[in-house]
Design a protein around this motif. Structure first.
Motif, mmCIF file in Angstrom:
data_model
loop_
_atom_site.group_PDB
_atom_site.id
_atom_site.type_symbol
_atom_site.label_atom_id
_atom_site.label_comp_id
_atom_site.label_asym_id
_atom_site.label_seq_id
_atom_site.Cartn_x
_atom_site.Cartn_y
_atom_site.Cartn_z
ATOM 1 N N VAL A 203 1.260 -1.246 0.112
ATOM 2 C CA VAL A 203 -0.132 0.193 -0.170
ATOM 3 C C VAL A 203 0.956 1.488 -0.142
ATOM 4 O O VAL A 203 0.313 2.409 -0.588
ATOM 5 N N GLY A 204 1.936 1.188 1.035
ATOM 6 C CA GLY A 204 2.603 1.856 0.353
ATOM 7 C C GLY A 204 3.621 2.559 -0.063
ATOM 8 O O GLY A 204 3.927 3.744 -0.282
ATOM 9 N N GLY A 205 4.086 1.213 -1.420
ATOM 10 C CA GLY A 205 4.881 1.833 -1.877
ATOM 11 C C GLY A 205 3.991 2.334 -3.176
ATOM 12 O O GLY A 205 4.344 3.117 -3.847
ATOM 13 N N VAL A 206 2.830 2.206 -3.566
ATOM 14 C CA VAL A 206 1.781 2.621 -4.671
ATOM 15 C C VAL A 206 1.409 4.232 -4.044
ATOM 16 O O VAL A 206 1.219 4.706 -5.114
ATOM 17 N N LEU A 207 1.147 4.264 -2.576
ATOM 18 C CA LEU A 207 0.411 5.359 -2.783
ATOM 19 C C LEU A 207 1.808 7.041 -2.803
ATOM 20 O O LEU A 207 1.781 7.633 -3.649
ATOM 21 N N TRP A 208 3.154 6.311 -2.957
ATOM 22 C CA TRP A 208 4.386 6.858 -1.964
ATOM 23 C C TRP A 208 4.633 7.148 -4.303
ATOM 24 O O TRP A 208 4.594 8.394 -4.633
ATOM 25 N N ALA A 209 5.360 5.536 -3.589
ATOM 26 C CA ALA A 209 5.680 5.833 -5.963
ATOM 27 C C ALA A 209 4.952 6.144 -6.779
ATOM 28 O O ALA A 209 4.980 7.893 -7.957
ATOM 29 N N GLY A 210 3.533 5.567 -6.358
ATOM 30 C CA GLY A 210 2.759 5.321 -7.630
ATOM 31 C C GLY A 210 2.264 7.454 -7.643
ATOM 32 O O GLY A 210 1.534 8.527 -8.742
#
Length: 207
Positions: A151-158
């Motif tokens: 979830v954090g990877g999607v929110l931050w990177a995306g």
């Protein structure tokens, strides 16, 4: 230094290099100094540029690359911490390693709990590099870690990449590259400043 210049990094190494840098910042302890926020933002902005522009990236490919890199980096960082254990953080302070940064990451986990801490850490420079191995050292359950890591990877990177894309669609990114880059760097430092202020307030509080 060119290694810290987001525009140089994107123009020289493209999407593959961008993905590796995001992976290194989130998964390898030596990657804390890399400009992840500004790289993601500018990658999105250059995805909105014309295909004839000096720098142009494919938005879909860029999103997939940075999201996968951010998630994979988080998992690698977790297993580094889990494998090496507390010994990883008993080393002395050096130019590239400060115990106070480890302490801050642990305080994030204690104060917010694993889920919220992992999400917040994605947006805080340095802490996002150390949070994953610290979670491994403290034996945060793998399933819980992976859920919040994804979830954090999607929110931050995306999210940061898309933000750059929408701004790049609205302005001539080549014309305003310097002020945009400076603005992104300043914005990325806001969470660090807020955390520093919080720590100072706690230290200056009543005994």
């Amino acid at each position: 230094m060119n290694i810290l210049n987001p525009t140089h990094l994107i123009s020289s190494y493209g999407t593959l290099g961008l993905a590796f840098i995001i992976f290194a910042e989130t998964g390898l302890l030596i990657g804390f100094f890399l400009p992840g926020d500004s790289l993601l933002f500018l990658a999105g902005a250059y995805s909105a540029a014309s295909v004839t522009a000096p720098i142009h990236l494919n938005l879909g490919l860029t999103l997939v690359a940075v999201i996968v890199a951010a998630i994979a980096g988080g998992e690698v960082g977790y297993f580094i911490g889990r494998r090496l254990g507390p010994e990883l953080f008993k080393r002395r302070d050096s130019r590239f390693f400060k115990q106070q940064n480890v302490t801050r990451s642990r305080e994030f986990l204690d104060e917010y709990g694993p889920g919220k801490a992992l999400l917040i850490a994605r947006f805080v420079p340095i802490v996002r590099t150390l949070m994953n191995p610290v979670a491994g050292v403290l034996r945060v359950p793998l399933r819980s870690f992976t859920v919040f890591n994804v979830v954090g990877g999607v929110l931050w990177a995306g999210g940061v990449t898309l933000l750059g894309y929408f701004l790049g669609s609205a302005i001539n990114i080549d014309k305003y590259i310097l002020p945009v880059t400076a603005g992104v760097i300043l914005i990325s430092l806001i969470p660090l400043g807020l955390e520093y202020r919080r720590q100072r307030s706690r230290a200056d509080g009543p005994a």
